[in-house]
Design a protein around this motif. Sequence first.
Motif, PDB file in Angstrom:
ATOM      1  N   MET A   1      11.799  -5.081  -2.082  1.00 48.51           N
ATOM      2  CA  MET A   1      11.759  -6.304  -2.217  1.00 48.51           C
ATOM      3  C   MET A   1      10.852  -7.126  -1.621  1.00 48.51           C
ATOM      4  O   MET A   1      10.837  -8.181  -0.859  1.00 48.51           O
ATOM      5  N   SER A   2       9.559  -6.384  -1.806  1.00 52.90           N
ATOM      6  CA  SER A   2       8.316  -6.939  -1.213  1.00 52.90           C
ATOM      7  C   SER A   2       7.887  -8.266  -2.009  1.00 52.90           C
ATOM      8  O   SER A   2       8.220  -8.224  -3.132  1.00 52.90           O
ATOM      9  N   ASN A   3       7.173  -8.964  -1.385  1.00 51.94           N
ATOM     10  CA  ASN A   3       6.874 -10.191  -1.762  1.00 51.94           C
ATOM     11  C   ASN A   3       5.461 -10.708  -1.673  1.00 51.94           C
ATOM     12  O   ASN A   3       4.951 -11.562  -0.939  1.00 51.94           O
ATOM     13  N   ASN A   4       4.510  -9.462  -1.629  1.00 51.84           N
ATOM     14  CA  ASN A   4       3.168  -9.445  -1.088  1.00 51.84           C
ATOM     15  C   ASN A   4       2.269  -9.883  -2.249  1.00 51.84           C
ATOM     16  O   ASN A   4       2.453 -10.003  -3.513  1.00 51.84           O
ATOM     17  N   LYS A   5       0.986 -10.737  -1.754  1.00 44.23           N
ATOM     18  CA  LYS A   5      -0.076 -10.981  -2.528  1.00 44.23           C
ATOM     19  C   LYS A   5      -1.382 -10.324  -2.199  1.00 44.23           C
ATOM     20  O   LYS A   5      -2.216 -10.728  -1.263  1.00 44.23           O
ATOM     21  N   ILE A   6      -1.738  -9.169  -2.831  1.00 50.47           N
ATOM     22  CA  ILE A   6      -2.842  -8.407  -2.320  1.00 50.47           C
ATOM     23  C   ILE A   6      -3.869  -8.637  -3.456  1.00 50.47           C
ATOM     24  O   ILE A   6      -3.532  -8.405  -4.699  1.00 50.47           O
ATOM     25  N   ALA A   7      -4.976  -9.295  -3.346  1.00 54.39           N
ATOM     26  CA  ALA A   7      -6.099  -9.822  -4.248  1.00 54.39           C
ATOM     27  C   ALA A   7      -6.389  -8.426  -4.688  1.00 54.39           C
ATOM     28  O   ALA A   7      -6.770  -7.294  -3.945  1.00 54.39           O
ATOM     29  N   LYS A   8      -6.715  -8.202  -6.041  1.00 51.85           N
ATOM     30  CA  LYS A   8      -7.247  -7.156  -6.725  1.00 51.85           C
ATOM     31  C   LYS A   8      -8.734  -6.552  -6.008  1.00 51.85           C
ATOM     32  O   LYS A   8      -9.049  -5.570  -6.222  1.00 51.85           O
ATOM     33  N   THR A   9      -9.426  -7.665  -5.538  1.00 55.38           N
ATOM     34  CA  THR A   9     -10.663  -7.213  -4.935  1.00 55.38           C
ATOM     35  C   THR A   9     -10.807  -6.627  -3.614  1.00 55.38           C
ATOM     36  O   THR A   9     -11.755  -6.422  -2.702  1.00 55.38           O
ATOM     37  N   ALA A  10      -9.516  -6.775  -2.995  1.00 56.36           N
ATOM     38  CA  ALA A  10      -9.316  -6.355  -1.670  1.00 56.36           C
ATOM     39  C   ALA A  10      -9.267  -4.708  -1.663  1.00 56.36           C
ATOM     40  O   ALA A  10      -8.744  -4.113  -2.822  1.00 56.36           O
ATOM     41  N   GLN A  11      -9.920  -4.163  -0.790  1.00 58.37           N
ATOM     42  CA  GLN A  11     -10.101  -2.628  -0.770  1.00 58.37           C
ATOM     43  C   GLN A  11      -9.149  -2.161   0.381  1.00 58.37           C
ATOM     44  O   GLN A  11      -9.324  -2.448   1.679  1.00 58.37           O
ATOM     45  N   LEU A  12      -8.140  -1.111   0.110  1.00 55.87           N
ATOM     46  CA  LEU A  12      -7.267  -0.680   1.080  1.00 55.87           C
ATOM     47  C   LEU A  12      -7.550   1.021   1.038  1.00 55.87           C
ATOM     48  O   LEU A  12      -7.476   1.673   0.180  1.00 55.87           O
TER      49      LEU A  12
END
Lengths: 265, 265, 265
Positions: A1-12
């Motif tokens: 039930m995650s509700n996260n907003k991770i930008a596509k340009t973010a590098q993990l």
Amino acid sequence: MSNNKIAKTAQLKDNVTIGDNVIIEDDCFIDYGVIIRDNVHIKKGSFIGARCILGEYLMNFYSDRINKIHPLIIGENALIRSETIIYGNTTIGNNFQTGHRVTIRESSLIGNNVRIGTSSDVQEECIIGNYVSLHSNVFVGEKSVIKNFVWIFPHVILTNDPTPPSQNIIGSTIEDYAVVSAGSIILPGVNIGEESLIGAGSIVTKDVEKETVVAGNPAKKICLTKDIKNKLTGQEVYPWKYNFSRGMPWANLGYEQWLKNEKLK
Amino acid sequence: MSNNKIAKTAQLKDNVTIGDNVIIEDDCFIDYGVIIRDNVHIKKGSFIGARCILGEYLMNFYSDRINKIHPLIIGENALIRSETIIYGNTTIGNNFQTGHRVTIRESSLIGNNVRIGTSSDVQEECIIGNYVSLHSNVFVGEKSVIKNFVWIFPHVILTNDPTPPSQNIIGSTIEDYAVVSAGSIILPGVNIGEESLIGAGSIVTKDVEKETVVAGNPAKKICLTKDIKNKLTGQEVYPWKYNFSRGMPWANLGYEQWLKNEKLK
Amino acid sequence: MSNNKIAKTAQLKDNVTIGDNVIIEDDCFIDYGVIIRDNVHIKKGSFIGARCILGEYLMNFYSDRINKIHPLIIGENALIRSETIIYGNTTIGNNFQTGHRVTIRESSLIGNNVRIGTSSDVQEECIIGNYVSLHSNVFVGEKSVIKNFVWIFPHVILTNDPTPPSQNIIGSTIEDYAVVSAGSIILPGVNIGEESLIGAGSIVTKDVEKETVVAGNPAKKICLTKDIKNKLTGQEVYPWKYNFSRGMPWANLGYEQWLKNEKLK
């Protein structure tokens, strides 16, 4: 039930753990093994070093092991070095930098362009202004107030309990442009005046007037800051804002011109 | 050939590494990335924070890289915050709490209801009683003895070598109810008397009598603790046990009533 | 496009991350979760503790997130305890030992048989000789020079800025066989003479002559080291090299015989 907003340009990188209600904006870099708990917002361009923990649990987690809502906001272009731990319920401005293994407890407010050195420990409910530099291993007790353009050098301690142990916590206040040299201890409730200079290893038991130099155990007035000369050149050193600009907003203008511009804004 | 006993009600997060002969009792919570080496026993209800290392190798591991038997026992309801490292051959009582990145070396004995703050470093062969509170970044030298209901504030150092470097180690002793304020240094073999108060930044070179206040470098007697008044209320503050009870066993009773009950036991 | 040379006899535990141009020689042991970035060379027989970071990024990484070439060389038989961070552009000799969570910044040169204790922080461009022992939580400011057979005890601070904040950095120098006791602060540019002894909690504002004891805030001359007697035996203690040999190259010979042999080499 995650509700996260991770930008596509973010590098993990590998082994990053992310909770719920997390926002990671554009161009962020999240290094190996970072733990981001719930309700953390990391603004654009930030670097989060290996194995940092962001949005760490507050004490109320441990009774029922349910993480309550304690948002952490980290401003743009942060550079947070590895193994730093920042609790929830805190807001940090832009261009924040830390060394390694910094700890920042809950319910603090930290301005823009603040740097906090390796192993420093900022306790809860502190207020830190803009362009403040804490060097390595500084201890900032609960309810301390550090205003703007303040320099605090390694192993300084800001205390807060006049009659330990008690619940009668009174933080100290460091005024604008003050400089606290290495290994000094500021006693509870003490006011360190604007542009003052605290010598290394001072035990400061009472208020320090502006533009004043104190040193010793207990600290005593030595002279005014304007009396200090550079030993090699013989020139005046203080107010330091006229002689030092690296990382300051007047780096390209000089202090006077910058101040004029600020006043016109 | 693992021989572990992990309770079904224990909760283990990802990337937990567990050695041999490990016991984890009911309702424990082992957070992300914890390393538990061999012969560690964690009693019920304990929380072990992210990336702690429990049962860390002693020096004798490094010669042949074989982990010898050095059991670590952690009592019930511990709250051990992230990245804390505790060596083997140590026994810790119930309700133990640590901050982050605490280090506890081997061969120590720690009582019940002890709290050790962020970045504190407890060296080997120390004895710590019950209801002791160490704040952030306290250094407890080898062979120190800290009795019961003692308060030690940030960056205090307990030393132990009268003629450094030597192998003639003599720990200091902090007696019951003593309070050591921030940044103080206790010299080797010094006895800090019952109910005494060490002012911030003191360098304590000789024994302190009970109920006495010392401060300075070197520390000198300032007054008796009973002479200290709260600046706002004018009331006596010490013995602190009559005025402070948070986390103490007399929290709901007051000290006198608690003491009476204890004597009846 | 990895270009690594990992010896077959090296033992790597789980979750080790290795960059490019890494050399790991025979019989090394790399514990759980270690991060080795690019251009790191670990010589034979070394132990790298859990979650260390070797070859950490320098500041120039953060502008474009490209890791430049800053080699790190770690000598034979190192024992680097967990969570230690060592930057690139540094060379370290043989038999190096650290405690936990040590930080060593870039561009330093460290000799053989050096030990650096838990949480110590060595800043950039330092020079450390052979057989130097730093205890826990020592802060070594940028451009410090520590010569050979030096002992530095917990929480000592070596400062470097005579007029903070400035870019006029002048490190202090600690000469051979000097001993700096716990919690002392050495002011910028100060020279600590050969075989001298700095008492605990000293604030050292000017040069200390050889074989001299200083203490206090500010530190003053107390006596000569030869005047110090062991309180129990009445015997002279200093020069310590005649009375202490654990870990020293004269451990099996005595200092005089070792020195003779050295001169014949």
